[in-house]
Scaffold this active site. Structure first.
Site, mmCIF file in Angstrom:
data_model
loop_
_atom_site.group_PDB
_atom_site.id
_atom_site.type_symbol
_atom_site.label_atom_id
_atom_site.label_comp_id
_atom_site.label_asym_id
_atom_site.label_seq_id
_atom_site.Cartn_x
_atom_site.Cartn_y
_atom_site.Cartn_z
ATOM 1 N N HIS A 101 0.831 -1.205 0.000
ATOM 2 C CA HIS A 101 0.000 0.000 0.000
ATOM 3 C C HIS A 101 0.859 1.245 0.000
ATOM 4 O O HIS A 101 0.525 2.247 -0.619
ATOM 5 C CB HIS A 101 -0.918 0.020 1.228
ATOM 6 C CG HIS A 101 -2.179 -0.764 1.033
ATOM 7 N ND1 HIS A 101 -2.404 -1.986 1.591
ATOM 8 C CD2 HIS A 101 -3.304 -0.484 0.318
ATOM 9 C CE1 HIS A 101 -3.594 -2.431 1.246
ATOM 10 N NE2 HIS A 101 -4.172 -1.537 0.470
ATOM 11 N N GLY A 102 1.981 1.173 0.723
ATOM 12 C CA GLY A 102 2.864 2.333 0.774
ATOM 13 C C GLY A 102 3.838 2.164 1.908
ATOM 14 O O GLY A 102 3.567 1.470 2.888
#
Lengths: 83, 395, 473
Positions: free
Chosen positions: B323-324
């Site tokens: 996701h990050g």
């Protein structure tokens, strides 16, 4: 390896992964619907099959309908092991 | 132009479906037209974003190149593992560079849809290596990567399933069925995202704990916000997924579903069988599976249970990072990883569970606990927890 | 194990008609909904429009247009009392004067042509350029000779003094009338956008415009995000971008300034669409928000006031001596509590309290950083005028010296500002009316920063000269 041996060792494997002895009796129920197997446990079964029988079945190789009961699992192994 | 958001997209989609429908009813293959339509929609998607478009082109050329290279090696029988590793690294690299760059506020090689197209490219590379993909034409590969409907945010399809659909023809009743489902899915998705999602988002008002209110009040408000966000995210993302499915169906591609009533799950393992299913299954099939297999072969762990638990942690940890690379996402991922491991241990080892797992009251309790855990995880994901924790530390 | 297929092959292909029937229903339902929505939009509006019944401000003022046998009263040509020696109708025909009456909006707008009007209280409240343009053109058509006067807060009024252009030109017939465009907070960038938009709508009479520039615009760092976003007119931006006479460079400057001042890129793209999808979105938006468009026109009609009777008098020339005397007297009546020429209410509320504090405190540091950004925006205005072929007159308003001398904007500081504006005008070859010498005049400004009794007279005189009020076509 004979079919009987495959059947015996598969049942042992499934009993351990599902953590339930019911697999010995109910050979045709849908293990996923019964809550005995989930996606991750299915992976463990496949890896266990590979370890026990040297048969590689990739998770995306087979449709769920074809491997969701004890008898169907045994069948898939037999077909590959004795081919 | 954003897909599934602006009126121009829906108008152009309606127009674009007409030739697809003509082909579908005529029993012809839609894929060639579908590919052209996809190119058109992607050009609209990138619009004025030249940098993104170039990054996208770079990725496609790179992925295409290494994949053909690897496939050639396998077809010849050479099956070079070195080529496999190089190909794998090559298709993963742009995403990694982009995510790492984002930590430093740089936009390197990023483009809309990069996260999802990477999944597709990696899957092909892996399945070639596994011998599951013995043949893949250049056209089919590109169509798989570039099909516009699930391009921006999934659902993540699988190349063999996709190509099967792309290459088949439908009878008129079959296509009629697909088209009507497709239209209904688009409508339902639009309703989910634009109506229900917006309503839920209205109730999401995250803030730090305030000294003006009692602790109980603050916690209740936070609980409310967590639930509001959870439902908002569901309606927003499920709505998008339904629309992506709907658009796919109109083009004869039966893109798989992403959600299956996730909030009725009775434990977190079941939750991930119902929430963002294509992501969870992808990670299961390509990360969890490979880890568990390696671990089993090399006997890293004493018990199957331990092996599975570590597998969960790695699997979901990777999901968080995907996701990050931020504190919130990493915590989110590992939170679920440990939670799933704990659930597995609990279910396998706890006699209480085994005794009562068929009882209705027990199932209700499990459901209640699960949904609260899930909403708590949502609060981590949304950054709400971060706000609260930061407030508590500084306040 | 793979995923179970969602749409399993086992179910669908029964080779029967059922899926086709189902599809038929689904498509039919969609088409019905779409037709219903579109129909509702198109026909619902028509109903609303025809039901407008604003109170008629013209009730009893003059008889409906008839073939006139009595010159000197109302006639078809010069409702505004132009002497019959003049050429009857203004020959300066402009493009597309009368709105197309096939649409509900057009029918509403056409009412302005039948009954030209003043909008009270403030023209600056009309955000819709088409309404504004129709108003200007309809008054021009009827011989009112409106001229464009742009500015900011000095144009606004609640109880205007006699010399305020709305009364000075509005209640008499000195040859021209003014259309005052602008409100408090509207600075150079807004003015540039508005002028570009009015030009696009062919609503700059005589191709001339007067702009009153305020010192406050150049204070701080020029236009703030807040005031820009508050004043932003979507219609004006769109028309500015669509104006073929404005250069790409100027359009780019406006776009980047708008982005800089907080406008979202998506919104700007929607207003000035370039790509195909942006055009479709813009078209869709237009279709959906049509209802509000008529609302603006209806509102303007509601705000309609009767034209002051003075506009129907014979044309006159102001007696400046008398006007100045009257203005001085009016100023004196309004400023009984002070000698500074600040009207009483303002003096009581702001000036006196400030005065008590300011003289005892230390004078703050002189302000010299007059905003370069505002200067660039101002130059954009001048540049746009040049590009579209409009001649501007820049009215350089002073301030009340007795107040500002005690602030950071003292005499030297203010000279810098005046030099800045004059310099920009010289650079672009533009005329200006420089009132910086009137800073110390008592009744020039009515408070610290707004034109007052005598100030307006000076401006009016220069406006008449600039707009050539004496020379009629």
């Amino acid at each position: 390896m004979t079919e009987e041996e495959i059947e015996k060792r598969t049942l042992e494997l499934l009993a351990e992964v599902c953590d339930d002895e019911v697999v010995y009796e109910e050979r045709d129920i849908d293990l996923f619907e019964a809550g005995l197997l989930d996606s991750m446990a299915a992976i463990e079964v496949l890896v266990g099959i590979e370890e026990a029988f040297g048969v590689e079945i990739a998770p995306t190789e087979v449709e769920r309908e074809e491997m969701n009961s004890v008898n169907k699992i045994i069948h898939q192994i037999v077909v590959r092991a004795l081919a | 132009m954003s897909f599934y958001l602006q009126p121009s997209f829906f108008i152009l989609l309606a127009v674009a479906v007409v030739p697809a429908a003509v082909l579908g009813f005529a029993g012809r293959r839609i894929k060639y037209y579908g590919f052209v339509a996809s190119l058109f929609f992607l050009s609209m998607l990138f619009g004025r974003d030249l940098q993104g478009f170039l990054a996208f082109l770079f990725f496609v050329v790179l992925a295409f190149g290494v994949t053909r290279w690897e496939l050639a090696s396998w077809k010849r029988g050479q099956k070079s593992m070195a080529k496999f590793y190089v190909s794998l690294a090559a298709v993963i690299a742009p995403l990694v560079i982009y995510k790492v760059g984002a930590v430093f506020d740089e936009n390197l090689l990023g483009f809309i849809g990069i996260s999802y197209i990477t999944f597709k490219a990696v899957q092909v590379v892996l399945e070639i290596r596994d011998g599951l993909i013995k043949e893949l034409s250049a056209f089919d590969y590109l169509y798989f990567l570039l099909f516009f409907a699930p391009f921006t945010s999934g659902p993540i399809d699988r190349s063999r399933r996709f190509s099967e659909d792309a290459n088949r023809t439908y009878t008129a009743p079959e296509y009629a069925d697909l088209l009507s489902r497709g239209i209904l899915l688009l409508l339902a998705g639009a309703c989910y995202q634009m109506v229900f999602g917006t309503i839920c988002h209205h109730f999401y008002t995250p803030e730090a704990f305030s000294a003006d209110h009692s602790l109980l009040y603050n916690m209740a408000a936070a609980w409310k916000d967590a639930f509001a966000y959870g439902f908002y995210l569901f309606f927003d993302f499920a709505g998008y997924s339904l629309m992506a499915m709907g658009a796919s169906y109109c083009f004869g591609i039966r893109t798989p579903r992403n959600f299956r009533a996730p909030f009725i799950a009775k434990d977190v393992k079941e939750f991930w069988d119902r929430w963002h299913m294509t992501l969870s299954f992808w990670l299961r099939d390509f990360v969890f599976m490979r880890f568990v297999r390696s671990a089993t072969r090399h006997k890293w762990f004493k018990s199957r249970l331990t092996c599975a638990c570590v597998g969960y942690i790695i699997d979901f940890g990777l999901m968080g990072v995907w996701h990050g690379i931020t504190v919130d996402y990493i915590v989110y991922g590992f939170f679920y990883g440990f939670l799933l491991a704990a659930t597995d241990i609990y279910q396998k080892k706890c006699p209480f569970h085994k005794k009562h797992k068929k009882d209705t009251w027990y199932k209700l309790v499990c459901w209640a606990v699960t949904i609260n855990l899930v909403m708590f995880a949502m609060s981590i994901f949304s950054g709400q927890a971060h706000i609260i924790v930061a407030g508590l530390i500084h306040g | 194990m793979g995923k179970a297929k969602l749409c399993s092959n086992a179910g669908a292909p029964r080779g029967d008609r059922l899926p086709l029937v189902r599809l038929g229903f689904v498509l039919g339902a969609c088409v019905l909904c779409a037709v219903g929505l579109v129909g509702f939009k198109l026909f619902g509006n028509a109903q609303d429009a025809s039901a407008t019944s604003a109170a008629d401000p013209y009730e009893g003022l003059f008889a409906p247009a008839q073939p006139s046998g009595d010159p000197g009263q109302v006639n078809d040509e010069g409702r505004y009392g132009r002497s019959k020696d003049d050429d009857s109708r203004s020959q300066r025909r402009h493009h597309g004067s009368r709105p197309d009456e096939s649409s509900p909006r057009g029918r509403l707008l056409a009412q302005f042509y039948d009954r030209p009007f003043y909008v009270y209280p403030q023209v600056g409240d009309i955000g819709d350029i088409e309404v504004l343009a129709t108003m200007i053109n309809s008054r021009q058509d009827a011989g009112d000779n409106p001229r464009l006067l742009m500015g900011s807060s000095e144009l606004s009024y609640i109880d205007p003094m006699a010399s305020h252009p709305s009364r000075f030109f509005g209640e008499h017939n000195y040859g021209i009338d003014t259309v005052q465009v602008g409100k408090a907070g509207y600075q150079s960038l807004w003015q540039a956008m508005e002028l570009g938009a009015l030009d696009q709508a062919d609503a700059v009479p005589d191709r001339k415009v007067a702009l009153i520039v305020g010192m406050q615009w150049f204070m701080g760092d020029g236009c703030t995000t807040e005031s820009f976003l508050n004043s932003f007119s979507e219609d004006a931006y769109r028309r500015f971008m669509e104006n073929p006479r404005i250069s790409e460079q100027s359009k780019e400057v406006l776009r980047s300034r708008a982005l800089e001042l907080g406008k979202g890129e998506t919104e700007l793209n929607a207003l000035a669409p370039r790509t195909l999808s942006e055009r479709i979105d813009a078209g869709f938006e237009d279709f959906v928000s049509r209802e509000q468009d008529e609302g603006a026109v209806e509102q303007a009609l509601q705000d309609n006031v009767a034209i002051p009777e003075g506009r129907f008098a014979d044309r006159a020339v102001p007696d400046w001596d008398e006007e100045f005397a009257r203005a001085r007297a009016e100023g004196a009546r309004a400023c009984t509590t002070n000698d500074a020429g600040v009207y009483d209410e303002y003096f009581e509320e702001y000036y006196k309290p400030w005065l008590e504090g300011a003289q005892s405190q230390e004078k703050p540091e002189r302000f010299v950083d007059w905003s370069q950004k505002e200067l660039e925006d101002f130059k954009l205005f001048l540049q746009v005028c040049r590009e579209v072929g409009v001649e501007p007159l820049i009215v350089i308003m002073p301030v009340k010296a007795s107040y500002y001398d005690y602030t950071a904007y003292d005499r030297e500081s203010r000279q810098l500002y005046y030099d800045l504006v004059r310099g920009a005008c010289d650079e672009l070859g533009v005329d200006y009316a420089d009132y910086s010498g009137f800073e110390d005049d008592t009744y020039f400004m009515r408070d610290v920063m707004h034109l007052g009794w005598e100030g307006w007279l000076h401006v009016n005189r220069d406006l008449m000269e600039f707009f050539e009020a004496g020379e009629q076509p």
